[in-house]
Design a protein around this motif. Structure first.
Motif, PDB file in Angstrom:
ATOM      1  N   THR A 103      -6.067  -5.402   9.013  1.00 15.93           N
ATOM      2  CA  THR A 103      -7.455  -5.437   9.472  1.00 15.93           C
ATOM      3  C   THR A 103      -8.280  -4.327   8.830  1.00 15.93           C
ATOM      4  OG1 THR A 103      -6.497  -6.193  11.542  1.00 15.93           O
ATOM      5  CG2 THR A 103      -8.815  -5.644  11.606  1.00 15.93           C
ATOM      6  N   LYS A 151       9.036  -8.363  -4.933  1.00 16.00           N
ATOM      7  CA  LYS A 151       9.685  -9.686  -4.916  1.00 16.00           C
ATOM      8  C   LYS A 151       8.681 -10.833  -5.003  1.00 16.00           C
ATOM      9  CE  LYS A 151      10.369 -10.056   0.107  1.00 16.00           C
ATOM     10  NZ  LYS A 151       9.537 -11.191   0.428  1.00 16.00           N
ATOM     11  N   GLU A 152       7.470 -10.605  -4.524  1.00 16.88           N
ATOM     12  CA  GLU A 152       6.461 -11.675  -4.589  1.00 16.88           C
ATOM     13  C   GLU A 152       5.891 -11.772  -6.003  1.00 16.88           C
ATOM     14  OE1 GLU A 152       6.073 -13.719  -2.255  1.00 16.88           O
ATOM     15  OE2 GLU A 152       6.796 -12.678  -0.464  1.00 16.88           O
ATOM     16  N   SER A 183      -8.323  -1.055   9.600  1.00 21.04           N
ATOM     17  CA  SER A 183      -8.813  -0.002  10.482  1.00 21.04           C
ATOM     18  C   SER A 183      -8.148   1.340  10.134  1.00 21.04           C
ATOM     19  CB  SER A 183      -8.526  -0.439  11.923  1.00 21.04           C
ATOM     20  OG  SER A 183      -8.369   0.649  12.743  1.00 21.04           O
ATOM     21  N   ALA A 234       9.665  -1.250   1.350  1.00 20.52           N
ATOM     22  CA  ALA A 234       9.765  -2.717   1.435  1.00 20.52           C
ATOM     23  C   ALA A 234       9.093  -3.284   2.681  1.00 20.52           C
ATOM     24  CB  ALA A 234      11.229  -3.137   1.359  1.00 20.52           C
ATOM     25  N   GLY A 235       8.284  -2.494   3.366  1.00 18.16           N
ATOM     26  CA  GLY A 235       7.510  -2.998   4.509  1.00 18.16           C
ATOM     27  C   GLY A 235       8.416  -3.625   5.561  1.00 18.16           C
ATOM     28  N   PRO A 236       8.100  -4.836   6.013  1.00 23.96           N
ATOM     29  CA  PRO A 236       8.905  -5.466   7.066  1.00 23.96           C
ATOM     30  C   PRO A 236      10.354  -5.738   6.649  1.00 23.96           C
ATOM     31  CG  PRO A 236       6.791  -6.589   6.800  1.00 23.96           C
ATOM     32  CD  PRO A 236       6.903  -5.616   5.671  1.00 23.96           C
ATOM     33  N   ILE A 261       0.826  -1.216   0.000  1.00 21.40           N
ATOM     34  CA  ILE A 261       0.000   0.000   0.000  1.00 21.40           C
ATOM     35  C   ILE A 261       0.862   1.268   0.000  1.00 21.40           C
ATOM     36  CG2 ILE A 261      -0.262   0.179   2.541  1.00 21.40           C
ATOM     37  CD1 ILE A 261      -3.146   0.634   0.116  1.00 21.40           C
ATOM     38  N   ILE A 262       2.014   1.204   0.670  1.00 19.37           N
ATOM     39  CA  ILE A 262       2.885   2.389   0.755  1.00 19.37           C
ATOM     40  C   ILE A 262       3.542   2.668  -0.598  1.00 19.37           C
ATOM     41  CG2 ILE A 262       4.971   3.338   1.843  1.00 19.37           C
ATOM     42  CD1 ILE A 262       2.550   3.329   3.728  1.00 19.37           C
ATOM     43  N   GLY A 263       4.139   1.639  -1.211  1.00 14.37           N
ATOM     44  CA  GLY A 263       4.802   1.830  -2.501  1.00 14.37           C
ATOM     45  C   GLY A 263       3.818   2.305  -3.564  1.00 14.37           C
ATOM     46  N   ILE A 269       2.994  -9.999   9.336  1.00 10.57           N
ATOM     47  CA  ILE A 269       4.190  -9.386   9.915  1.00 10.57           C
ATOM     48  C   ILE A 269       4.021  -7.865   9.896  1.00 10.57           C
ATOM     49  CG2 ILE A 269       6.708  -9.141   9.733  1.00 10.57           C
ATOM     50  CD1 ILE A 269       5.946 -12.009  10.301  1.00 10.57           C
ATOM     51  N   THR A 293       0.202  -5.633   3.812  1.00 10.33           N
ATOM     52  CA  THR A 293      -1.059  -4.974   3.466  1.00 10.33           C
ATOM     53  C   THR A 293      -2.203  -5.976   3.331  1.00 10.33           C
ATOM     54  OG1 THR A 293       0.224  -3.285   2.309  1.00 10.33           O
ATOM     55  CG2 THR A 293      -2.143  -3.362   1.853  1.00 10.33           C
ATOM     56  N   GLY A 344       2.242  -9.138   0.975  1.00  8.85           N
ATOM     57  CA  GLY A 344       2.969  -8.508   2.081  1.00  8.85           C
ATOM     58  C   GLY A 344       2.033  -8.197   3.239  1.00  8.85           C
ATOM     59  N   GLU A 353      13.074  -9.255  -7.097  1.00  7.02           N
ATOM     60  CA  GLU A 353      13.569  -8.733  -5.811  1.00  7.02           C
ATOM     61  C   GLU A 353      14.747  -7.783  -6.036  1.00  7.02           C
ATOM     62  OE1 GLU A 353      14.617 -11.803  -3.081  1.00  7.02           O
ATOM     63  OE2 GLU A 353      15.348 -10.392  -1.568  1.00  7.02           O
TER      64      GLU A 353
HETATM   65  C1  LIG Z   1      -2.335  -8.490  11.296  1.00 11.12           C
HETATM   66  C2  LIG Z   1      -2.116  -7.072  10.885  1.00 11.12           C
HETATM   67  C3  LIG Z   1      -3.144  -6.152  11.052  1.00 11.12           C
HETATM   68  C4  LIG Z   1      -2.951  -4.828  10.669  1.00 11.12           C
HETATM   69  N1  LIG Z   1      -3.996  -3.957  10.795  1.00 11.12           N
HETATM   70  C5  LIG Z   1      -3.838  -2.681  10.367  1.00 11.12           C
HETATM   71  C6  LIG Z   1      -4.927  -1.774  10.440  1.00 11.12           C
HETATM   72  O1  LIG Z   1      -6.023  -2.143  10.866  1.00 11.12           O
HETATM   73  N2  LIG Z   1      -4.738  -0.495   9.999  1.00 11.12           N
HETATM   74  C7  LIG Z   1      -3.518  -0.064   9.515  1.00 11.12           C
HETATM   75  O2  LIG Z   1      -3.393   1.107   9.164  1.00 11.12           O
HETATM   76  N3  LIG Z   1      -2.471  -0.903   9.455  1.00 11.12           N
HETATM   77  C8  LIG Z   1      -2.591  -2.192   9.854  1.00 11.12           C
HETATM   78  N4  LIG Z   1      -1.551  -3.056   9.791  1.00 11.12           N
HETATM   79  C9  LIG Z   1      -0.267  -2.544   9.326  1.00 11.12           C
HETATM   80  C10 LIG Z   1      -0.259  -2.397   7.825  1.00 11.12           C
HETATM   81  O3  LIG Z   1      -0.771  -3.567   7.226  1.00 11.12           O
HETATM   82  C11 LIG Z   1       1.164  -2.114   7.348  1.00 11.12           C
HETATM   83  O4  LIG Z   1       1.705  -1.043   8.086  1.00 11.12           O
HETATM   84  C12 LIG Z   1       1.163  -1.749   5.870  1.00 11.12           C
HETATM   85  O5  LIG Z   1       0.537  -2.748   5.110  1.00 11.12           O
HETATM   86  C13 LIG Z   1       2.589  -1.561   5.383  1.00 11.12           C
HETATM   87  O6  LIG Z   1       2.529  -1.383   3.998  1.00 11.12           O
HETATM   88  P1  LIG Z   1       3.846  -1.544   3.158  1.00 11.12           P
HETATM   89  O7  LIG Z   1       3.483  -1.259   1.756  1.00 11.12           O
HETATM   90  O8  LIG Z   1       4.937  -0.759   3.799  1.00 11.12           O
HETATM   91  O9  LIG Z   1       4.265  -3.081   3.366  1.00 11.12           O
HETATM   92  P2  LIG Z   1       3.843  -4.388   2.552  1.00 11.12           P
HETATM   93  O10 LIG Z   1       2.413  -4.466   2.294  1.00 11.12           O
HETATM   94  O11 LIG Z   1       4.489  -5.531   3.277  1.00 11.12           O
HETATM   95  O12 LIG Z   1       4.555  -4.156   1.164  1.00 11.12           O
HETATM   96  C14 LIG Z   1       5.955  -4.202   1.048  1.00 11.12           C
HETATM   97  C15 LIG Z   1       6.251  -5.018  -0.188  1.00 11.12           C
HETATM   98  O13 LIG Z   1       7.642  -4.961  -0.454  1.00 11.12           O
HETATM   99  C16 LIG Z   1       8.036  -6.202  -0.994  1.00 11.12           C
HETATM  100  N5  LIG Z   1       9.490  -6.290  -0.845  1.00 11.12           N
HETATM  101  C17 LIG Z   1      10.180  -6.363   0.324  1.00 11.12           C
HETATM  102  N6  LIG Z   1      11.496  -6.377   0.067  1.00 11.12           N
HETATM  103  C18 LIG Z   1      11.635  -6.314  -1.276  1.00 11.12           C
HETATM  104  C19 LIG Z   1      12.764  -6.287  -2.153  1.00 11.12           C
HETATM  105  N7  LIG Z   1      14.021  -6.314  -1.678  1.00 11.12           N
HETATM  106  N8  LIG Z   1      12.547  -6.224  -3.499  1.00 11.12           N
HETATM  107  C20 LIG Z   1      11.270  -6.184  -4.002  1.00 11.12           C
HETATM  108  N9  LIG Z   1      10.169  -6.208  -3.211  1.00 11.12           N
HETATM  109  C21 LIG Z   1      10.361  -6.256  -1.874  1.00 11.12           C
HETATM  110  C22 LIG Z   1       7.258  -7.195  -0.166  1.00 11.12           C
HETATM  111  O14 LIG Z   1       7.141  -8.438  -0.836  1.00 11.12           O
HETATM  112  C23 LIG Z   1       5.909  -6.493   0.013  1.00 11.12           C
HETATM  113  O15 LIG Z   1       4.961  -6.891  -0.944  1.00 11.12           O
HETATM  114  C24 LIG Z   1      -1.698  -4.394  10.144  1.00 11.12           C
HETATM  115  C25 LIG Z   1      -0.670  -5.316   9.977  1.00 11.12           C
HETATM  116  C26 LIG Z   1      -0.867  -6.646  10.332  1.00 11.12           C
HETATM  117  C27 LIG Z   1       0.249  -7.623  10.118  1.00 11.12           C
END
Ligand SMILES: Cc1cc2nc3c(=O)[nH]c(=O)nc-3n(C[C@H](O)[C@H](O)[C@H](O)COP(=O)(O)OP(=O)(O)OC[C@H]3O[C@@H](n4cnc5c(N)ncnc54)[C@H](O)[C@@H]3O)c2cc1C
Length: 390
Positions: free
Chosen positions: A55, A42-43, A57, A210-212, A19-21, A316, A51, A49, A180
């Motif tokens: 939940t 990478k997936e 919220s 890259a989230g986690p 969602i962030i990217g 995660i 997102t 990931g 990746e």
């Molecule tokens: C159980 C649970 C409940 C949650 N509930 C809420 C909620 O209610 N409200 C809320 O606001 N937030 C909630 N969150 C948090 C929220 O889901 C995350 O903060 C958010 O999804 C982060 O988005 P992101 O894009 O940074 O990460 P991600 O969605 O993890 O996306 C990062 C992507 O980067 C990719 N990636 C990583 N490394 C590489 C690489 N080297 N090369 C290429 N690709 C790569 C991964 O595969 C992944 O798809 C919850 C999280 C969890 C686990």
């Protein structure tokens, strides 16, 4: 997958199609449709990931002013989403009820309510008697009171993600799944591009979304990010018989326990008590904590004793030491932008993050918020914000 020669060079490379990217790509292309943007994921498909496990919220009633500000900056995006993207996302302002079981938490709730109202966020305090009148399914004696924010909402994270994905592709971004980013390429103090197993992509600008995995990716350029992955277990159960449909998200501040009712009113997602786990990417179910978890659930909503435990999944969560995100350019590496460590708020704060990063990348500054609040450098000094749990 074969990559055409035009895709080997890009104005900006975004790592991660979560969602962030995708929000960053969307807001960059809104501001400058001529930009060439490459997103590496990478997936092999969308939504694997954090997102996809979220939940959904969307909360405004944070105790932290900077998190409140990020929520307010995201609000119009969610409110207008269904019409702007012509996609249903099940957006529902069902509110969030935070519960205080002792004086310290009750005082904290009163303060949060005052501060939220001062910046235009409606919140209502309910003392024990009124609380039980409005929410008779709660434990009869455990809570001194609660605070309800009617703006707090829900939206389907996967639906939002899929709509953003379709939008950025329509606007011309290249999204590569199964690719990746393995290394940031640097020459002197300048970014050159990103290495992948399928070849190099050249760009002077890289966004770490890259989230986690954000810390691992940053480490390939020698940058230390204090972002750790934590497992979060979610229990999918039948709705407790006395909890009516469209009930607010319920959060017990003391234990972290939450009850989120799905839009159908038939299923609830329960969780939140595992906030003290060790960091790691292990996403196997830990059955050993289930008994304690359900005891906590019953101490909040006693009728949970009769619910059917349907399944459990884990996700995660990427977390910083102060539970506030890192947003901005890395101090040691020009052209390397960070949008990491959202600590359980990444979905709700994705619109604000996209807007802020688009400002920073295109204009070198943002007027929307004091960006120093989210600077990576805050972890180097001694002044740190309190650990925010919710
Ligand atoms: C159980 C649970 C409940 C949650 N509930 C809420 C909620 O209610 N409200 C809320 O606001 N937030 C909630 N969150 C948090 C929220 O889901 C995350 O903060 C958010 O999804 C982060 O988005 P992101 O894009 O940074 O990460 P991600 O969605 O993890 O996306 C990062 C992507 O980067 C990719 N990636 C990583 N490394 C590489 C690489 N080297 N090369 C290429 N690709 C790569 C991964 O595969 C992944 O798809 C919850 C999280 C969890 C686990």
């Amino acid at each position: 997958m074969n990559i055409s020669s035009q895709q080997l060079k890009s104005d900006i490379i975004i790592i991660g199609a979560g969602i962030i990217g995708l929000s960053i790509a969307y807001h960059l292309l809104e501001a400058d449709p001529q930009l060439s943007i490459t997103i590496l994921e990478k997936e092999k498909m969308l939504g694997l990931g954090s997102t996809g496990k979220g939940t959904g919220s969307i909360r405004y009633s944070h105790s932290s002013p900077s998190l409140r500000r990020l929520s307010l900056l995201s609000r119009d995006f969610f409110l207008n989403f269904e019409s702007a993207f012509a996609t249903p996302i099940d957006y529902l302002e069902k509110g969030c009820l935070r519960l205080a079981s002792d004086e310290v938490l009750w005082n904290q709730l009163q303060l949060t309510t005052q501060h939220a109202e001062a910046c235009g966020i409606p919140m209502r305090l309910l003392k024990q008697e009124e609380l039980l009148k409005c929410f008779p399914y709660l434990h009869k004696s455990r809570f001194l009171g609660g605070a309800l924010c009617p703006w707090d909402a829900y939206a389907d994270p996967y639906a939002v993600l899929a709509a953003l994905y379709a939008a950025v592709r329509r606007k011309g971004a290249f999204v590569h799944f199964g690719r990746e980013a393995t290394k940031i390429l640097i020459n002197g103090a300048k970014i050159k591009g990103v290495e992948t197993r399928q070849g190099t992509i050249w760009s002077p600008l890289i966004v770490n979304a890259a989230g986690p995995y954000a810390a691992q990716f940053a480490a390939t350029a020698g940058i230390i990010l204090p972002v750790q992955p934590y497992r979060r277990q979610v229990y999918v159960c039948s709705n407790p018989h006395d909890v009516p449909p469209a009930t607010p998200l319920i959060v017990d501040l003391a234990t972290g326990f939450y009850l989120h009712q799905e839009v159908s009113g038939k299923i609830v997602l329960l969780g939140g008590t595992d906030r003290d786990t060790w960091p790691g990417f292990e996403d196997m179910l830990d059955k050993s904590v289930a008994e304690d978890f359900f005891l906590t659930a019953i101490e909040t909503v006693p009728s949970a004793i009769d619910i059917k435990w349907l399944r459990t999944y884990t996700g995660i969560c990427e977390q910083t030491p102060d539970c506030h995100p890192i947003i901005g350019e890395a101090p040691e590496l020009k052209g390397f932008f960070l949008a990491n460590g959202f600590s359980g708020h990444g979905f709700m704060h994705a619109p604000a993050t996209g807007r802020i990063l688009a400002d920073l990348i295109l204009n070198g500054k943002t007027e929307r918020i004091d960006i120093n609040l989210f600077h990576l450098g805050r972890f180097i000094g001694s002044e740190k914000e309190e650990h925010i749990l919710l």
